[in-house]
Design a protein around this motif. Structure first.
Motif, short mmCIF file in Angstrom:
data_model
loop_
_atom_site.label_atom_id
_atom_site.label_comp_id
_atom_site.label_asym_id
_atom_site.label_seq_id
_atom_site.Cartn_x
_atom_site.Cartn_y
_atom_site.Cartn_z
N GLY A 152 -4.20 21.25 -2.11
CA GLY A 152 -5.13 20.46 -1.30
C GLY A 152 -4.85 18.97 -1.41
N ALA A 153 -4.42 18.51 -2.58
CA ALA A 153 -4.08 17.09 -2.75
C ALA A 153 -2.87 16.72 -1.89
N LEU A 154 -1.91 17.63 -1.81
CA LEU A 154 -0.74 17.37 -0.96
C LEU A 154 -1.18 17.21 0.50
N GLU A 165 0.81 -1.21 0.00
CA GLU A 165 0.00 0.00 0.00
C GLU A 165 0.85 1.27 0.00
N TRP A 166 2.01 1.24 0.63
CA TRP A 166 2.80 2.46 0.77
C TRP A 166 3.55 2.84 -0.50
N ILE A 167 3.57 1.98 -1.50
CA ILE A 167 4.22 2.32 -2.76
C ILE A 167 3.18 2.98 -3.66
N PRO A 168 3.30 4.29 -3.90
CA PRO A 168 2.28 4.96 -4.69
C PRO A 168 2.40 4.59 -6.17
N VAL A 169 1.26 4.53 -6.84
CA VAL A 169 1.25 4.35 -8.29
C VAL A 169 1.66 5.69 -8.88
N SER A 170 2.66 5.68 -9.75
CA SER A 170 3.25 6.94 -10.20
C SER A 170 2.29 7.86 -10.92
N THR A 171 1.23 7.34 -11.51
CA THR A 171 0.28 8.23 -12.21
C THR A 171 -0.82 8.76 -11.30
N SER A 172 -0.92 8.24 -10.07
CA SER A 172 -1.91 8.76 -9.14
C SER A 172 -1.43 10.10 -8.59
N PRO A 173 -2.33 10.93 -8.08
CA PRO A 173 -1.88 12.19 -7.48
C PRO A 173 -0.85 11.96 -6.36
N LYS A 174 -1.09 10.95 -5.52
CA LYS A 174 -0.14 10.65 -4.44
C LYS A 174 1.21 10.25 -5.02
N GLY A 175 1.19 9.43 -6.04
CA GLY A 175 2.43 8.99 -6.67
C GLY A 175 3.17 10.13 -7.34
N ARG A 176 2.44 10.99 -8.03
CA ARG A 176 3.08 12.14 -8.67
C ARG A 176 3.68 13.09 -7.64
N LEU A 177 2.98 13.27 -6.52
CA LEU A 177 3.54 14.10 -5.44
C LEU A 177 4.82 13.48 -4.89
N ALA A 178 4.82 12.18 -4.68
CA ALA A 178 6.02 11.50 -4.16
C ALA A 178 7.18 11.64 -5.13
N LEU A 179 6.93 11.44 -6.42
CA LEU A 179 8.00 11.57 -7.41
C LEU A 179 8.52 13.00 -7.49
N ALA A 180 7.61 13.97 -7.44
CA ALA A 180 8.03 15.37 -7.45
C ALA A 180 8.85 15.70 -6.21
N ALA A 181 8.44 15.17 -5.07
CA ALA A 181 9.16 15.44 -3.82
C ALA A 181 10.55 14.83 -3.84
N VAL A 182 10.69 13.63 -4.36
CA VAL A 182 12.02 13.01 -4.45
C VAL A 182 12.94 13.90 -5.27
N THR A 183 12.42 14.40 -6.38
CA THR A 183 13.24 15.27 -7.24
C THR A 183 13.57 16.58 -6.54
N GLU A 184 12.54 17.26 -6.03
CA GLU A 184 12.76 18.59 -5.43
C GLU A 184 13.61 18.52 -4.17
N LEU A 186 5.89 21.98 -5.09
CA LEU A 186 5.68 20.53 -5.10
C LEU A 186 4.38 20.18 -5.82
N SER A 187 3.33 20.91 -5.51
CA SER A 187 2.03 20.67 -6.13
C SER A 187 2.08 20.91 -7.63
N ALA A 188 2.70 22.02 -8.03
CA ALA A 188 2.81 22.34 -9.46
C ALA A 188 3.63 21.29 -10.19
N ALA A 189 4.73 20.85 -9.61
CA ALA A 189 5.58 19.83 -10.25
C ALA A 189 4.83 18.52 -10.42
N ALA A 190 3.92 18.23 -9.51
CA ALA A 190 3.13 17.00 -9.58
C ALA A 190 1.85 17.16 -10.40
N GLY A 191 1.52 18.40 -10.75
CA GLY A 191 0.30 18.64 -11.50
C GLY A 191 -0.96 18.43 -10.68
N VAL A 192 -0.88 18.77 -9.40
CA VAL A 192 -2.03 18.62 -8.51
C VAL A 192 -2.22 19.92 -7.72
#
Length: 171
Positions: free
Chosen positions: A45-47, A3-22, A36-42
């Motif tokens: 509030g999603a964060l 469960e803790w591994i986010p799917v990269s195309t989900s909002p949670k996953g995109r946030l995690a990937l953006a956070a790793v980069t930033e 972070l939100s802009a980099a993830a495209g969310v």
């Protein structure tokens, strides 16, 4: 899938990937929720929905990145070096190479934000001595910070190798 591994195309996953980069490239305090939100495209509030705060998102990705680091370093410690000092130096170099290769210089080079628990210092302290583990973790992080600020990775490797770690505890 855990469960803790986010799917990269989900909002949670995109946030995690953006956070790793930033957080890999810049210190925690320099990264904003809006970036972070802009980099993830969310939305911001999603964060907050998925992680509660910027610190919650940071802790989520830091734990994953740090576990990958510790797995590599523990593997180097167990690789059968002739003595524990050589094994500790090897582990520090393996960790440095990993952080440089994956662009995790800031997220691993900065002490953990929002907690006093330092898993790297703990692991090194179990191998050497508690205070020496703290000193080695600080030196290792200083090497990463130097690379993040423009030093050549080979200079940082040479500095780590020059530490000539003496392990006070027997086998």
């Amino acid at each position: 899938m855990h469960e803790w591994i986010p799917v990269s195309t989900s909002p949670k996953g995109r946030l995690a990937l953006a956070a790793v980069t930033e957080f890999g490239l810049r210190p925690f305090d320099e990264v904003t929720v809006a970036e972070l939100s802009a980099a993830a495209g969310v939305t911001t509030g999603a964060l907050y929905h998925h992680f509660g705060s910027k610190l919650g998102l940071y802790a989520f990705v830091r734990e994953d990145v740090e576990q990958r680091l510790l797995d590599r370093m523990e593997g180097a410690l167990a690789a059968g070096q002739p003595d524990r000092s050589a094994a500790v130096t090897s582990a520090l170099l393996v960790g440095l190479d990993f952080a440089v290769r994956e662009s995790f210089l800031r997220i691993l080079g900065d002490p953990p934000a929002g907690t006093d628990h330092d898993r790297l210092a703990d692991m090194l302290g179990r191998t050497t001595a508690p205070v020496l583990g703290q000193v080695l973790a600080a030196a290792w992080r200083a090497a990463l910070t130097a690379v993040a600020e423009g030093a050549e990775p080979e200079e940082a490797r040479a500095a780590i190798a020059a530490l000539m770690v003496q392990t006070p505890l027997s086998g």
